[in-house]
Design a protein around this motif. Structure first.
Motif, PDB file in Angstrom:
ATOM      1  N   ASP A  28       0.836  -1.223   0.000  1.00  0.00           N
ATOM      2  CA  ASP A  28       0.000   0.000   0.000  1.00  0.00           C
ATOM      3  C   ASP A  28       0.859   1.256   0.000  1.00  0.00           C
ATOM      4  N   SER A  29       2.014   1.190   0.697  1.00  0.00           N
ATOM      5  CA  SER A  29       2.888   2.371   0.722  1.00  0.00           C
ATOM      6  C   SER A  29       3.465   2.647  -0.667  1.00  0.00           C
ATOM      7  N   LEU A  30       3.737   1.602  -1.440  1.00  0.00           N
ATOM      8  CA  LEU A  30       4.227   1.811  -2.809  1.00  0.00           C
ATOM      9  C   LEU A  30       3.146   2.451  -3.681  1.00  0.00           C
ATOM     10  N   ASP A  31       1.905   1.982  -3.529  1.00  0.00           N
ATOM     11  CA  ASP A  31       0.794   2.589  -4.269  1.00  0.00           C
ATOM     12  C   ASP A  31       0.578   4.035  -3.844  1.00  0.00           C
ATOM     13  N   LEU A  32       0.745   4.284  -2.532  1.00  0.00           N
ATOM     14  CA  LEU A  32       0.589   5.650  -2.018  1.00  0.00           C
ATOM     15  C   LEU A  32       1.665   6.569  -2.597  1.00  0.00           C
ATOM     16  N   ASN A  33       2.884   6.072  -2.689  1.00  0.00           N
ATOM     17  CA  ASN A  33       3.973   6.874  -3.265  1.00  0.00           C
ATOM     18  C   ASN A  33       3.674   7.246  -4.716  1.00  0.00           C
ATOM     19  N   VAL A  34       3.170   6.300  -5.477  1.00  0.00           N
ATOM     20  CA  VAL A  34       2.833   6.567  -6.874  1.00  0.00           C
ATOM     21  C   VAL A  34       1.725   7.612  -6.949  1.00  0.00           C
ATOM     22  N   SER A  35       0.711   7.493  -6.092  1.00  0.00           N
ATOM     23  CA  SER A  35      -0.397   8.459  -6.082  1.00  0.00           C
ATOM     24  C   SER A  35       0.080   9.847  -5.678  1.00  0.00           C
ATOM     25  N   LEU A  36       0.942   9.896  -4.669  1.00  0.00           N
ATOM     26  CA  LEU A  36       1.457  11.195  -4.220  1.00  0.00           C
ATOM     27  C   LEU A  36       2.321  11.858  -5.296  1.00  0.00           C
ATOM     28  N   LEU A  37       3.159  11.062  -5.962  1.00  0.00           N
ATOM     29  CA  LEU A  37       4.004  11.627  -7.021  1.00  0.00           C
ATOM     30  C   LEU A  37       3.174  12.099  -8.215  1.00  0.00           C
ATOM     31  N   SER A  38       2.112  11.382  -8.549  1.00  0.00           N
ATOM     32  CA  SER A  38       1.267  11.842  -9.658  1.00  0.00           C
ATOM     33  C   SER A  38       0.508  13.113  -9.278  1.00  0.00           C
ATOM     34  N   ALA A  39       0.081  13.238  -8.014  1.00  0.00           N
ATOM     35  CA  ALA A  39      -0.593  14.459  -7.562  1.00  0.00           C
ATOM     36  C   ALA A  39       0.386  15.640  -7.582  1.00  0.00           C
ATOM     37  N   LEU A  40       1.630  15.387  -7.144  1.00  0.00           N
ATOM     38  CA  LEU A  40       2.645  16.440  -7.178  1.00  0.00           C
ATOM     39  C   LEU A  40       2.949  16.853  -8.611  1.00  0.00           C
ATOM     40  N   GLY A  41       3.027  15.878  -9.516  1.00  0.00           N
ATOM     41  CA  GLY A  41       3.265  16.195 -10.929  1.00  0.00           C
ATOM     42  C   GLY A  41       2.135  17.019 -11.524  1.00  0.00           C
ATOM     43  N   GLN A  42       0.889  16.707 -11.170  1.00  0.00           N
ATOM     44  CA  GLN A  42      -0.262  17.488 -11.659  1.00  0.00           C
ATOM     45  C   GLN A  42      -0.219  18.912 -11.132  1.00  0.00           C
ATOM     46  N   CYS A  43       0.179  19.073  -9.856  1.00  0.00           N
ATOM     47  CA  CYS A  43       0.308  20.432  -9.298  1.00  0.00           C
ATOM     48  C   CYS A  43       1.369  21.233 -10.045  1.00  0.00           C
ATOM     49  N   ASN A  44       2.483  20.589 -10.366  1.00  0.00           N
ATOM     50  CA  ASN A  44       3.547  21.284 -11.094  1.00  0.00           C
ATOM     51  C   ASN A  44       3.104  21.659 -12.506  1.00  0.00           C
ATOM     52  N   VAL A  45       2.345  20.791 -13.158  1.00  0.00           N
ATOM     53  CA  VAL A  45       1.825  21.099 -14.499  1.00  0.00           C
ATOM     54  C   VAL A  45       0.877  22.294 -14.425  1.00  0.00           C
ATOM     55  N   ASP A  46       0.029  22.331 -13.390  1.00  0.00           N
ATOM     56  CA  ASP A  46      -0.895  23.465 -13.228  1.00  0.00           C
ATOM     57  C   ASP A  46      -0.135  24.766 -12.994  1.00  0.00           C
ATOM     58  N   LYS A  47       0.944  24.700 -12.195  1.00  0.00           N
ATOM     59  CA  LYS A  47       1.742  25.911 -11.938  1.00  0.00           C
ATOM     60  C   LYS A  47       2.416  26.417 -13.213  1.00  0.00           C
ATOM     61  N   VAL A  48       2.911  25.495 -14.029  1.00  0.00           N
ATOM     62  CA  VAL A  48       3.549  25.894 -15.294  1.00  0.00           C
ATOM     63  C   VAL A  48       2.517  26.564 -16.204  1.00  0.00           C
TER      64      VAL A  48
END
Length: 109
Positions: free
Chosen positions: A75-95
Motif C-alpha cells: 500500500d505504501s508503494l501505491d501511495l507513493n505513486v499516487s502522491l508523485l502523480s498528484a505532485l506532478g499534476q500540481c507542477n503542471v498546473d503551476k507551469v
C-alpha cells in the motif's frame, strides 16, 4: 512659305494646351493636398481589457490520495505513486498558470 505658317499656327495651340494642362494639374494637386493632411490627425485611444480569469481546472484543488489505516508495504508503494502523480499534476498546473501570466504581461506592455 505656306508650310512655315502652318507650323506656327500649330505651335500656338500646343503651347496654350500645355499651359492649361499644367495649371489644371496644379489645381488638382492643390485640391488633393488638404485631403492628405486630414489623414494625419489620428488619435490613439487605449482601452482597458478586462483580465481573463484562470481556468477552473488550474485552480481546482488537487485530490489527496487515500491513506489506508493499516499501511502495508504494498500500500505504501501505491501511495507513493499516487502522491508523485498528484505532485506532478500540481507542477503542471503551476507551469500553465505561469504561461498565462507571462502572456498577460506581454499584452499589457
Amino acid at each position: 512659305m505656306l508650310n512655315s505658317r502652318l507650323q506656327c499656327s500649330h505651335r500656338e495651340p500646343r503651347l496654350i494646351s500645355k499651359m492649361l494642362l499644367r495649371q489644371m494639374t496644379a489645381l488638382v494637386g492643390l485640391c488633393l493636398l488638404p485631403l492628405l493632411t486630414g489623414c494625419g490627425n489620428t488619435r490613439t485611444v487605449y482601452v482597458q481589457v478586462p483580465a481573463v480569469p484562470l481556468p477552473a481546472n488550474l485552480t481546482a484543488e488537487t485530490p489527496q490520495p487515500y491513506i489506508s489505516d493499516p499501511l502495508s508495504y504494498g500500500d505504501s508503494l501505491d501511495l507513493n505513486v499516487s502522491l508523485l502523480s498528484a505532485l506532478g499534476q500540481c507542477n503542471v498546473d503551476k507551469v500553465d498558470i505561469r504561461k498565462i501570466e507571462d502572456a498577460r504581461s506581454r499584452v499589457s506592455e
